[in-house]
Design a protein around this motif. Structure first.
Motif, PDB file in Angstrom:
ATOM      1  N   LYS A 202      44.496  40.133  30.772  1.00  0.00           N
ATOM      2  CA  LYS A 202      43.511  39.935  31.825  1.00  0.00           C
ATOM      3  C   LYS A 202      43.526  41.126  32.777  1.00  0.00           C
ATOM      4  O   LYS A 202      44.595  41.655  33.110  1.00  0.00           O
ATOM      5  CB  LYS A 202      43.810  38.650  32.582  1.00  0.00           C
ATOM      6  N   ILE A 203      42.355  41.527  33.215  1.00  0.00           N
ATOM      7  CA  ILE A 203      42.249  42.675  34.122  1.00  0.00           C
ATOM      8  C   ILE A 203      43.101  42.470  35.372  1.00  0.00           C
ATOM      9  O   ILE A 203      43.763  43.395  35.848  1.00  0.00           O
ATOM     10  CB  ILE A 203      40.771  42.918  34.511  1.00  0.00           C
TER      11      ILE A 203
ATOM     12  N   ALA B 278      39.013  44.334  39.246  1.00  0.00           N
ATOM     13  CA  ALA B 278      38.448  43.050  38.791  1.00  0.00           C
ATOM     14  C   ALA B 278      37.218  42.674  39.602  1.00  0.00           C
ATOM     15  O   ALA B 278      36.218  42.187  39.058  1.00  0.00           O
ATOM     16  CB  ALA B 278      39.502  41.958  38.868  1.00  0.00           C
TER      17      ALA B 278
ATOM     18  N   TRP C 284      34.199  44.762  38.547  1.00  0.00           N
ATOM     19  CA  TRP C 284      33.996  44.798  37.095  1.00  0.00           C
ATOM     20  C   TRP C 284      32.554  44.469  36.718  1.00  0.00           C
ATOM     21  O   TRP C 284      31.939  43.567  37.285  1.00  0.00           O
ATOM     22  CB  TRP C 284      34.941  43.810  36.433  1.00  0.00           C
TER      23      TRP C 284
ATOM     24  N   LYS D 253      35.975  40.466  30.957  1.00  0.00           N
ATOM     25  CA  LYS D 253      37.009  40.862  31.916  1.00  0.00           C
ATOM     26  C   LYS D 253      38.384  40.745  31.258  1.00  0.00           C
ATOM     27  O   LYS D 253      39.235  39.945  31.644  1.00  0.00           O
ATOM     28  CB  LYS D 253      36.920  40.005  33.178  1.00  0.00           C
TER      29      LYS D 253
ATOM     30  N   GLU E  53      33.800  50.161  30.834  1.00  0.00           N
ATOM     31  CA  GLU E  53      33.739  49.967  32.292  1.00  0.00           C
ATOM     32  C   GLU E  53      33.873  51.300  33.018  1.00  0.00           C
ATOM     33  O   GLU E  53      33.131  51.590  33.966  1.00  0.00           O
ATOM     34  CB  GLU E  53      34.861  49.016  32.724  1.00  0.00           C
TER      35      GLU E  53
END
Length: 317
Positions: free
Chosen positions: A176-177, A188, A191, A197, A207
């Motif tokens: 997870k970011i 996040a 994003w 994500k 991104e």
């Protein structure tokens, strides 16, 4: 703690040379790189994309091949030839920003400090995106004019156990970011809404590509940007997390995503077949060197390769 972007920015800010090459702590450069940079300066070259040698540290665990304590390099060394930074940006753009192509980059590349400063003056950072290598490459593509490719391995890219490459080799390069500690704290929150994500090579590159284009005031270029190639790449490389992509797909996306998925699959399959027969019949364009227990030993051996091929520097320019 500071983010990887802040850390890289500080490094470039403190650099004093006319040219800069950025490496990680498991990488290396050979002494001959100085002569190469002098050559670049004599030709007024803004940047060089260097075909590096790859060193696999002894502690690395690979799923398929036992390359630990070895390095390899392209044995078909031809020297240098000109590249078009805009064309390489276009190639990356067509991949939805999932690949670097041969865009100019300071990480494992050589770039004039002048061009680096121009990126920062326009965007506020040498690395205007959460993944430093992609963000920097995109920014430099707008400023690097006199640009070359060199396949003499003046740079050594290392793969150690705890590096991103080492983690990727162990299939541990997904998360997870919010849980990735080295990213900027606002990653996040900022994003892109159409990118899953999730920390993967494809998502962080896409991104960073988008963020860098916007930071460099080139947002108009994104009118033709498509997420389909990104989704396809994610599906092929991270099939275990396919549910993360499904919610982004609409009816109009399905056919192009399927097309790109098949394209990527067959490209990977083709590489697999070529590698199989190359190994079976000993047809190789890479030379693998064994018994390399330290980066110092690797540097010594690669330096000999560079000296042997030094005369090819001037061949194609």
């Amino acid at each position: 703690n500071i983010s990887v972007v802040q850390n890289c920015d500080l490094a470039i800010e403190h650099s004093k040379g006319e040219y800069v090459c950025m490496i990680g702590d498991d990488d290396g450069v050979v002494p001959s790189i100085i002569d190469f940079v002098k050559f670049m300066k004599s030709q007024n070259i803004d940047g060089a994309y260097v075909k590096f040698a790859r060193y696999i540290w002894p502690d690395v665990i690979l799923k398929v091949h036992n390359f630990a304590g070895k390095f390899y390099y392209n044995s078909n060394i031809t020297g240098t030839y000109k590249l078009d930074a805009n064309l390489e940006f276009t190639k990356s753009f067509k991949s939805s920003g999932t690949t670097l192509a041969k865009m100019p980059k300071v990480y494992h590349g050589i770039i004039s400090k002048k061009c680096l400063n121009e990126v920062k003056e326009l965007s506020g950072s040498y690395f205007p995106g959460p993944s430093p290598d992609m963000a920097n490459a995109v920014g430099l593509s707008f400023f690097v004019k006199n640009y070359i490719y060199c396949d003499i391995p003046f740079i050594i890219s290392g793969m150690s156990y705890n590096s991103a490459a080492g983690s990727g080799a162990r299939k541990m390069h997904v998360g997870k970011i919010e849980d990735i500690p080295h990213l900027p704290k606002n990653t996040a929150a900022l994003w892109d809404e159409y990118i899953p994500k999730l920390w993967t090579g494809q998502t962080i590159y896409a991104e960073s590509f988008l963020k860098s284009v916007k930071a460099c005031k080139k947002e108009y270029l994104l009118k033709k940007y498509s997420y389909n190639r990104l989704y396809a790449s994610f599906i092929i490389f991270h099939s275990k997390h396919i549910k993360e992509i499904v919610k982004y797909l609409k009816i109009k996306n399905i056919i192009p995503v399927l097309f790109y998925s098949l394209q990527i699959f067959f490209k990977r399959f083709r590489v697999l077949i070529i590698n199989f027969f190359s190994n079976k019949f000993n047809i190789k364009n890479k030379t693998l060197v064994s018994g390399v227990d330290t980066i110092e030993s690797c540097i010594e051996k690669v330096e000999l390769i560079c000296k042997k091929n030094k005369h090819k520097l001037y061949t194609n320019l």
